[in-house]
Design a protein around this motif. Structure first.
Motif, mmCIF file in Angstrom:
data_model
loop_
_atom_site.group_PDB
_atom_site.id
_atom_site.type_symbol
_atom_site.label_atom_id
_atom_site.label_comp_id
_atom_site.label_asym_id
_atom_site.label_seq_id
_atom_site.Cartn_x
_atom_site.Cartn_y
_atom_site.Cartn_z
ATOM 1 N N UNK B 121 0.861 -1.199 0.000
ATOM 2 C CA UNK B 121 0.000 0.000 0.000
ATOM 3 C C UNK B 121 0.891 1.239 0.000
ATOM 4 N N UNK B 122 0.643 2.120 -0.987
ATOM 5 C CA UNK B 122 1.502 3.286 -1.146
ATOM 6 C C UNK B 122 1.261 4.333 -0.059
ATOM 7 N N UNK B 123 -0.013 4.560 0.262
ATOM 8 C CA UNK B 123 -0.346 5.588 1.247
ATOM 9 C C UNK B 123 -1.568 5.161 2.058
ATOM 10 N N UNK B 124 -1.486 5.348 3.369
ATOM 11 C CA UNK B 124 -2.681 5.184 4.192
ATOM 12 C C UNK B 124 -3.566 6.401 3.945
ATOM 13 N N UNK B 125 -4.869 6.238 4.058
ATOM 14 C CA UNK B 125 -5.734 7.379 3.772
ATOM 15 C C UNK B 125 -6.866 7.481 4.786
ATOM 16 N N UNK B 126 -7.502 8.633 4.745
ATOM 17 C CA UNK B 126 -8.528 8.991 5.716
ATOM 18 C C UNK B 126 -9.852 8.930 4.983
ATOM 19 N N UNK B 127 -10.794 8.254 5.554
ATOM 20 C CA UNK B 127 -11.896 7.779 4.754
ATOM 21 C C UNK B 127 -13.245 7.942 5.472
ATOM 22 N N UNK B 128 -13.737 9.193 5.595
ATOM 23 C CA UNK B 128 -15.004 9.409 6.298
ATOM 24 C C UNK B 128 -16.217 8.948 5.486
ATOM 25 N N UNK B 129 -17.284 8.666 6.200
ATOM 26 C CA UNK B 129 -18.562 8.399 5.550
ATOM 27 C C UNK B 129 -19.364 9.702 5.619
ATOM 28 N N UNK B 130 -19.761 10.222 4.461
ATOM 29 C CA UNK B 130 -20.556 11.451 4.461
ATOM 30 C C UNK B 130 -22.022 11.059 4.530
ATOM 31 N N UNK B 131 -22.718 11.526 5.575
ATOM 32 C CA UNK B 131 -24.132 11.158 5.691
ATOM 33 C C UNK B 131 -24.934 11.804 4.553
ATOM 34 N N UNK B 132 -25.835 11.056 3.972
ATOM 35 C CA UNK B 132 -26.652 11.605 2.883
ATOM 36 C C UNK B 132 -28.120 11.209 3.022
ATOM 37 N N UNK B 133 -28.494 10.831 4.242
ATOM 38 C CA UNK B 133 -29.889 10.484 4.481
ATOM 39 C C UNK B 133 -30.206 9.048 4.110
ATOM 40 N N UNK B 134 -29.214 8.362 3.522
ATOM 41 C CA UNK B 134 -29.413 6.953 3.170
ATOM 42 C C UNK B 134 -28.276 6.153 3.829
ATOM 43 N N UNK B 135 -27.527 5.397 3.064
ATOM 44 C CA UNK B 135 -26.448 4.619 3.666
ATOM 45 C C UNK B 135 -25.151 5.402 3.808
ATOM 46 N N UNK B 136 -25.154 6.631 3.312
ATOM 47 C CA UNK B 136 -23.939 7.431 3.368
ATOM 48 C C UNK B 136 -23.020 7.116 2.203
ATOM 49 N N UNK B 137 -22.041 7.987 1.976
ATOM 50 C CA UNK B 137 -21.084 7.811 0.896
ATOM 51 C C UNK B 137 -19.685 7.816 1.506
#
Lengths: 339, 339
Positions: B121-137
């Protein structure tokens, strides 16, 4: 003052365009040239009470640039389109500004080709005002230039400052660089280079640079002009629009979900509507391409008559404030020192 | 399962952190290790009814990483900080996941340094879930990696897919590339290169790539994972947060601006509150750093007990679904063909 309008551009052309033009002529007293398929334009003029108005003239153009035309070729290929004819009229000083609700890409290419960039300006840019419930924030660039250099961004900062002064009357607009954090050391190499150039311009008293700002600062009231590349500017604008649309839809569904909510909604409906119109692009009107020798203004593709009227109002302000002239006069400050 | 929690990280530590940990233990039945200044942690445990709980243990750490510590050096310099001690416990397999509400930068550097990146893995990353009223993105990357290559983005797409499957149960998550238009030819050189890699992975059946998506598509329900560089991801998230905050504030002021509005507001207040909590980061809980050999989860700096409880729930799901294992198992697909 004479405003040239592309009567055939946008989703609601020619009816809403002509209607808006007639309204704007009456309200602002400017002269208007409508460019388009003459027969259709005159029909609309008759319908919206503009037929006998001596301040409105029609110039015939037999073709229409549409969404299927390759943007970079549209104005070259369709030489008798309302867009090309209108830009040529502007170029020959038959009017003071040109407004079109047609394809953004075609209009940018056409403006660059026919009306030309100001000498020394590296890239023309697209510069919408994002409504924020106050005077709005000028976003420069937004979608026109995906790949930028720090010099482009320095020029955007100057152009955006002149524009913000003109439209919102702020004397010394606060310029912020869009970044992934407010600290000076943040961002991509492009951000860091641009930060240094803006800092230098600020120290020389040429620009009011307040430093890095973040995606949420459109609404915090701390910045008047947001400088960024066209790619990031597009992401910013689309996400604001998408979020606002989503939330207003949710609010609407709450107001309709039960009888008691419907009754309560009747009371606050008007005030909630006012929030919606705060963010309504039709109220803002058009978006100029800055860096072109004369004012070329893109109206929203879905413009109704109200939006065209707003775009005319904006065109008047841009002409009166001589934004293009101010950019040309300051071109020496807008170049890199090394040149 | 055993979850290690940094009891000293975040604005409301240690009280809210310990309170949330006690609640999570009772609700989910997992074992918990609280790391921090033992005396303070035990005081809070007593206060929130966790003193006699045999599933909660305390590991002493005398130092605290705070916002004044240089992120890249914090874990190196403060070897007896709750963050460093917690990461070491995870590294030595004393627990299955580590949660901290402390400095994002310090936690990312510490995780990379102590728990290490997955091989390949080249880079660790930060990966939030954006709430969108459904399952989120799932937004990947968001702020961790400002300068990216197309290979990093290809890896983000895989990691984001495994994560979206785990947290939302979607079987074949739809991956979109954030761009300034939906057409295939849009974007920066990085976008175009990444588009080609994702298309190839899609054609080989390894990923469900739906093409370019725009800033507003978080809310259109057409995408589960948004792939972008950390700079653009940060702009996207901050602008969504800023817009939502601005609009909810406006709605609130409408509901308070007159007596009749106040009365109407009483009726719909609860439903409007539900919209607000739709977008509440406390409900989402934490954000994982993907690409690290074991689950390291960042809770929001302003986390309250509820947010810590949500972060524990998320940690459990990440451990149960073995996200780190899935990433390691698929590492060969996540490399460029040329290697």
């Amino acid at each position: 003052m004479k405003i040239i309008i592309d009567a055939m551009g946008g989703d609601n052309a020619p009816a809403e365009i002509v209607k808006g033009a007639v309204e704007a002529q009456k309200e602002f007293g400017v002269d208007i040239i409508l460019v388009g398929i003459e027969e259709k334009v005159r029909e609309c003029l008759a319908e919206y009470g503009g037929a006998g108005n001596s301040h409105i003239s029609v110039v015939n153009a037999t073709e229409v640039v549409d969404m299927h035309d390759e943007p970079s070729m549209a104005c070259r290929r369709k030489k008798d389109s309302s867009m090309t004819v209108g830009l040529n009229l502007l170029s020959k000083a038959e009017g003071d500004a040109f407004i079109s609700a047609g394809s953004t890409g075609a209009l940018l290419t056409g403006a660059t080709l026919i009306v030309k960039r100001i000498r020394g300006i590296r890239r023309a840019c697209f510069c919408p005002v994002i409504p924020n419930g106050d005077k709005g924030v000028v976003l420069i660039d937004c979608g026109a230039n995906v790949d930028c250099t720090s010099e482009y961004l320095l020029q955007f900062a100057y152009m955006g400052s002149f524009y913000a002064s003109a439209i919102s009357g702020v004397e010394n607009p606060r310029v912020g660089l869009l970044n992934n954090g407010s600290e000076d050391t943040k961002g991509t190499d492009l951000c860091k280079e641009t930060h240094a150039l803006l800092r230098e311009a600020h120290e020389e008293g040429r620009i009011n640079f307040i430093g890095n700002i973040e995606g949420g600062d459109v609404f915090t009231g701390k910045v008047d002009v947001i400088v960024t590349d066209g790619f990031t500017g597009n992401i910013l604008m689309k996400s604001i629009e998408g979020t606002a649309k989503f939330l207003m839809k949710k609010i609407k569904s709450v107001m309709l979900c039960s009888m008691k909510n419907k009754l309560a909604a009747l009371v606050i409906k008007k005030d909630i509507g006012a929030i919606k119109s705060l963010l309504d692009p039709n109220e803002v009107g058009g978006t100029p391409f800055l860096g072109i020798t004369k004012p070329v203004i893109k109206a929203h593709g879905s413009s109704n008559a109200r939006a065209i009227r707003s775009a005319v109002m904006q065109a008047i302000s841009i002409v009166e404030n001589d934004i293009s002239g101010k950019i040309a006069d300051n071109i020496e400050h807008m170049k890199l020192r090394s040149e």
